[in-house]
Design a protein around this motif. Structure first.
Motif, PDB file in Angstrom:
ATOM      1  N   THR A 123      41.902  79.509  18.248  1.00 55.20           N
ATOM      2  CA  THR A 123      41.406  79.604  19.610  1.00 55.20           C
ATOM      3  C   THR A 123      39.945  80.017  19.633  1.00 55.20           C
ATOM      4  OG1 THR A 123      41.761  80.697  21.749  1.00 55.20           O
ATOM      5  CG2 THR A 123      42.123  82.023  19.781  1.00 55.20           C
ATOM      6  N   GLY A 124      39.287  79.678  20.701  1.00 57.86           N
ATOM      7  CA  GLY A 124      37.938  80.163  20.941  1.00 57.86           C
ATOM      8  C   GLY A 124      37.911  81.316  21.914  1.00 57.86           C
ATOM      9  N   THR A 125      39.102  81.746  22.388  1.00 58.59           N
ATOM     10  CA  THR A 125      39.201  82.854  23.342  1.00 58.59           C
ATOM     11  C   THR A 125      40.191  83.895  22.801  1.00 58.59           C
ATOM     12  OG1 THR A 125      40.915  81.637  24.563  1.00 58.59           O
ATOM     13  CG2 THR A 125      38.633  81.413  25.331  1.00 58.59           C
ATOM     14  N   PRO A 126      39.815  84.623  21.747  1.00 55.95           N
ATOM     15  CA  PRO A 126      40.762  85.529  21.084  1.00 55.95           C
ATOM     16  C   PRO A 126      41.267  86.674  21.955  1.00 55.95           C
ATOM     17  CG  PRO A 126      38.528  85.869  20.274  1.00 55.95           C
ATOM     18  CD  PRO A 126      38.496  84.622  21.092  1.00 55.95           C
ATOM     19  N   ASP A 127      40.486  87.103  22.938  1.00 60.36           N
ATOM     20  CA  ASP A 127      40.909  88.247  23.742  1.00 60.36           C
ATOM     21  C   ASP A 127      42.195  87.969  24.507  1.00 60.36           C
ATOM     22  OD1 ASP A 127      38.769  89.664  22.834  1.00 60.36           O
ATOM     23  OD2 ASP A 127      37.524  89.363  24.621  1.00 60.36           O
ATOM     24  N   VAL A 128      42.468  86.699  24.762  1.00 58.26           N
ATOM     25  CA  VAL A 128      43.705  86.343  25.475  1.00 58.26           C
ATOM     26  C   VAL A 128      44.924  86.764  24.659  1.00 58.26           C
ATOM     27  CG1 VAL A 128      45.072  84.400  26.324  1.00 58.26           C
ATOM     28  CG2 VAL A 128      42.588  84.426  26.669  1.00 58.26           C
ATOM     29  N   TYR A 129      44.803  86.769  23.322  1.00 57.26           N
ATOM     30  CA  TYR A 129      45.954  86.960  22.452  1.00 57.26           C
ATOM     31  C   TYR A 129      46.012  88.334  21.774  1.00 57.26           C
ATOM     32  CZ  TYR A 129      45.846  81.938  23.117  1.00 57.26           C
ATOM     33  OH  TYR A 129      45.815  80.696  23.691  1.00 57.26           O
ATOM     34  N   ARG A 130      44.909  89.041  21.740  1.00 56.73           N
ATOM     35  CA  ARG A 130      44.900  90.334  21.059  1.00 56.73           C
ATOM     36  C   ARG A 130      45.950  91.290  21.615  1.00 56.73           C
ATOM     37  NH1 ARG A 130      40.079  91.468  18.021  1.00 56.73           N
ATOM     38  NH2 ARG A 130      38.390  89.983  18.462  1.00 56.73           N
ATOM     39  N   ALA A 171      48.686  90.735  22.825  1.00 54.77           N
ATOM     40  CA  ALA A 171      50.063  90.336  22.528  1.00 54.77           C
ATOM     41  C   ALA A 171      50.369  90.428  21.036  1.00 54.77           C
ATOM     42  CB  ALA A 171      50.309  88.912  23.026  1.00 54.77           C
ATOM     43  N   GLY A 172      49.434  90.975  20.252  1.00 56.86           N
ATOM     44  CA  GLY A 172      49.729  91.238  18.845  1.00 56.86           C
ATOM     45  C   GLY A 172      49.070  90.330  17.837  1.00 56.86           C
ATOM     46  N   TRP A 173      48.345  89.307  18.276  1.00 55.85           N
ATOM     47  CA  TRP A 173      47.651  88.429  17.334  1.00 55.85           C
ATOM     48  C   TRP A 173      46.302  89.054  16.966  1.00 55.85           C
ATOM     49  CZ3 TRP A 173      51.227  86.391  20.563  1.00 55.85           C
ATOM     50  CH2 TRP A 173      52.070  85.379  20.068  1.00 55.85           C
ATOM     51  N   GLN A 174      45.943  88.935  15.706  1.00 56.38           N
ATOM     52  CA  GLN A 174      44.680  89.473  15.225  1.00 56.38           C
ATOM     53  C   GLN A 174      43.868  88.356  14.557  1.00 56.38           C
ATOM     54  OE1 GLN A 174      43.471  92.564  15.776  1.00 56.38           O
ATOM     55  NE2 GLN A 174      45.293  92.868  17.026  1.00 56.38           N
ATOM     56  N   PRO A 175      42.545  88.335  14.779  1.00 57.77           N
ATOM     57  CA  PRO A 175      41.723  87.257  14.205  1.00 57.77           C
ATOM     58  C   PRO A 175      41.497  87.432  12.711  1.00 57.77           C
ATOM     59  CG  PRO A 175      40.338  88.805  15.381  1.00 57.77           C
ATOM     60  CD  PRO A 175      41.758  89.253  15.623  1.00 57.77           C
ATOM     61  N   PHE A 176      41.255  86.331  12.044  1.00 54.97           N
ATOM     62  CA  PHE A 176      40.825  86.357  10.653  1.00 54.97           C
ATOM     63  C   PHE A 176      39.702  85.344  10.491  1.00 54.97           C
ATOM     64  CE2 PHE A 176      44.342  83.327  10.880  1.00 54.97           C
ATOM     65  CZ  PHE A 176      43.879  82.230  10.161  1.00 54.97           C
ATOM     66  N   THR A 177      38.867  85.561   9.507  1.00 55.82           N
ATOM     67  CA  THR A 177      37.710  84.701   9.317  1.00 55.82           C
ATOM     68  C   THR A 177      37.962  83.665   8.227  1.00 55.82           C
ATOM     69  OG1 THR A 177      36.725  86.218   7.710  1.00 55.82           O
ATOM     70  CG2 THR A 177      36.131  86.527  10.033  1.00 55.82           C
ATOM     71  N   ALA A 178      37.146  82.625   8.242  1.00 55.85           N
ATOM     72  CA  ALA A 178      37.192  81.580   7.214  1.00 55.85           C
ATOM     73  C   ALA A 178      35.760  81.197   6.882  1.00 55.85           C
ATOM     74  CB  ALA A 178      37.962  80.362   7.714  1.00 55.85           C
ATOM     75  N   PRO A 179      35.478  80.897   5.619  1.00 56.46           N
ATOM     76  CA  PRO A 179      34.096  80.542   5.251  1.00 56.46           C
ATOM     77  C   PRO A 179      33.721  79.157   5.748  1.00 56.46           C
ATOM     78  CG  PRO A 179      35.544  80.308   3.364  1.00 56.46           C
ATOM     79  CD  PRO A 179      36.376  80.922   4.453  1.00 56.46           C
ATOM     80  N   TYR A 227      38.152  81.571  14.338  1.00 55.84           N
ATOM     81  CA  TYR A 227      39.040  80.914  15.286  1.00 55.84           C
ATOM     82  C   TYR A 227      40.511  81.200  15.007  1.00 55.84           C
ATOM     83  CZ  TYR A 227      34.829  78.244  16.384  1.00 55.84           C
ATOM     84  OH  TYR A 227      33.556  77.884  16.735  1.00 55.84           O
ATOM     85  N   GLY A 228      40.860  81.521  13.756  1.00 57.03           N
ATOM     86  CA  GLY A 228      42.254  81.740  13.406  1.00 57.03           C
ATOM     87  C   GLY A 228      42.743  83.109  13.835  1.00 57.03           C
ATOM     88  N   MET A 229      44.007  83.166  14.277  1.00 56.81           N
ATOM     89  CA  MET A 229      44.644  84.427  14.644  1.00 56.81           C
ATOM     90  C   MET A 229      46.074  84.420  14.107  1.00 56.81           C
ATOM     91  SD  MET A 229      43.304  85.213  18.527  1.00 56.81           S
ATOM     92  CE  MET A 229      43.461  87.001  18.323  1.00 56.81           C
ATOM     93  N   ALA A 230      46.532  85.573  13.633  1.00 49.79           N
ATOM     94  CA  ALA A 230      47.872  85.682  13.059  1.00 49.79           C
ATOM     95  C   ALA A 230      48.597  86.873  13.666  1.00 49.79           C
ATOM     96  CB  ALA A 230      47.785  85.844  11.544  1.00 49.79           C
ATOM     97  N   ARG A 231      49.933  86.721  13.770  1.00 47.79           N
ATOM     98  CA  ARG A 231      50.765  87.803  14.284  1.00 47.79           C
ATOM     99  C   ARG A 231      52.012  87.932  13.433  1.00 47.79           C
ATOM    100  NH1 ARG A 231      54.843  90.010  17.060  1.00 47.79           N
ATOM    101  NH2 ARG A 231      54.416  91.259  18.942  1.00 47.79           N
TER     102      ARG A 231
END
Length: 324
Positions: free
Chosen positions: A115-122, A124-132, A294-298
């Motif tokens: 997603t490009g809007t991570p605050d929508v999901y934080r 609810a338990g999803w956390q962002p991660f980075t990618a090179p 952009y990635g988020m995991a829960r």
């Protein structure tokens, strides 16, 4: 009062209209991929207000490799949309609670979304991660590699592409274990024109194990336009034992393909494997390193530390062709 429920076949026209209102530029792709999930209705959660769906999300369980290379059942969340005139009312928050419960009951180890809007999901338990990511101007044209030919792949090449992908990703964290249906239904959507898969082949010489003149696949690369003058290298697979020569030929060809389409720069979403790193000057005149988030995991059934280990593992990558 809004009503929250799962979708039925009768909702399909209204959902297509909702995606068209929320994503005018990509609604067709969203609806097409959603329509190719046989179990989509039971895994699609919507908010109904005034007799029509006003918010929706969908999950699909996918086998994704963990930090140890072991496939896990992961709830991949996508097709999230709220009609512009129904935003700010908490619909997505309620749908996320419902889908979390459903994915857990469906024995998903964790959940993944982009997603490009991570605050929508934080919340609810999803956390962002980075990618090179690497980016830069395209390299100047170079000489073709002797003995290696690169051409645009066709549907007839799917068995070769699948074999290359399976071997290259045998234990790579965060990659999806693709099924034959994925190659038929999903890859043509994400890598169809104007994107392209370029296949590198070596002509087998007389006296070798294969028939003389038969082309031996060495690897493939996926290239897609991302703007009027920019392209992205979104996926690569290299034959074992031939990684360096395959990467060199493929990245040179990727630069040529992007240049022919009008691009002057490219971004590279590939793991820093030695062969890829060595071949980068064939693609980029100079490379600037960065990251995406952009990635988020829960976590669901898996421990949080295990999920973190997967999304941050060295060499971990989620290929664009496995988008959902």
């Amino acid at each position: 009062m809004p009503r929250y429920r799962t979708a039925t076949p009768a909702d399909e026209p209204a959902l297509h209209a909702l995606w068209a209102a929320a994503f005018p530029d990509s609604a067709g792709t969203v609806a097409l991929l959603w329509g190719r999930d046989p179990g989509r209705h039971a895994r699609t959660f919507l908010a109904e207000d005034g007799g029509r769906p006003v918010s929706v999300l969908h999950y699909q369980p996918r086998p994704i490799r963990s930090a140890t290379g072991r496939p896990q059942r992961v709830g991949c969340l996508g097709s999230v949309a709220t009609h512009p005139d129904a935003r700010g009312r908490g619909h997505v928050r309620r749908l996320l609670a419902a889908v979390t419960e459903a994915m857990t009951a469906d024995e998903c180890a964790w959940s993944l979304l982009f997603t490009g809007t991570p605050d929508v999901y934080r919340g609810a338990g999803w956390q962002p991660f980075t990618a090179p990511v690497l980016s830069g101007p395209l390299a100047a044209p170079g000489r073709a590699d002797p003995g290696v030919a690169v051409r645009r792949a066709t549907s007839a090449d799917i068995p070769a592409l699948r074999a290359l992908r399976d071997a290259y990703d045998t234990a790579r964290p965060l990659t999806t274990v693709r099924s034959p249906a994925d190659w038929r239904r999903r890859i043509p959507v994400w890598y169809g024109p104007p994107a392209a898969i370029l296949l590198a082949e070596e002509t087998v010489r007389a006296g070798e194990s294969a028939r003389a003149g038969e082309a031996a696949p060495l690897g493939f690369v996926a290239v897609r336009p991302t703007g009027p003058h920019e392209a992205a290298v979104a996926e690569i697979a290299l034959a074992r034992g031939r990684e360096r020569e395959a990467a060199a030929a493929l990245l040179r060809a990727a630069a040529g393909h992007a240049r022919a389409a009008g691009a002057t720069a490219a971004t590279v979403h590939l793991p820093a494997d030695p062969a890829v790193t060595a071949a980068l000057p064939r693609l980029l005149a100079r490379a600037t390193a960065g990251t995406t988030a952009y990635g988020m995991a829960r976590p669901l059934l898996a421990p949080a530390a295990e999920v973190t280990a997967t999304v941050t593992a060295p060499g971990a990558v989620h290929w664009y062709g496995d988008s959902f």
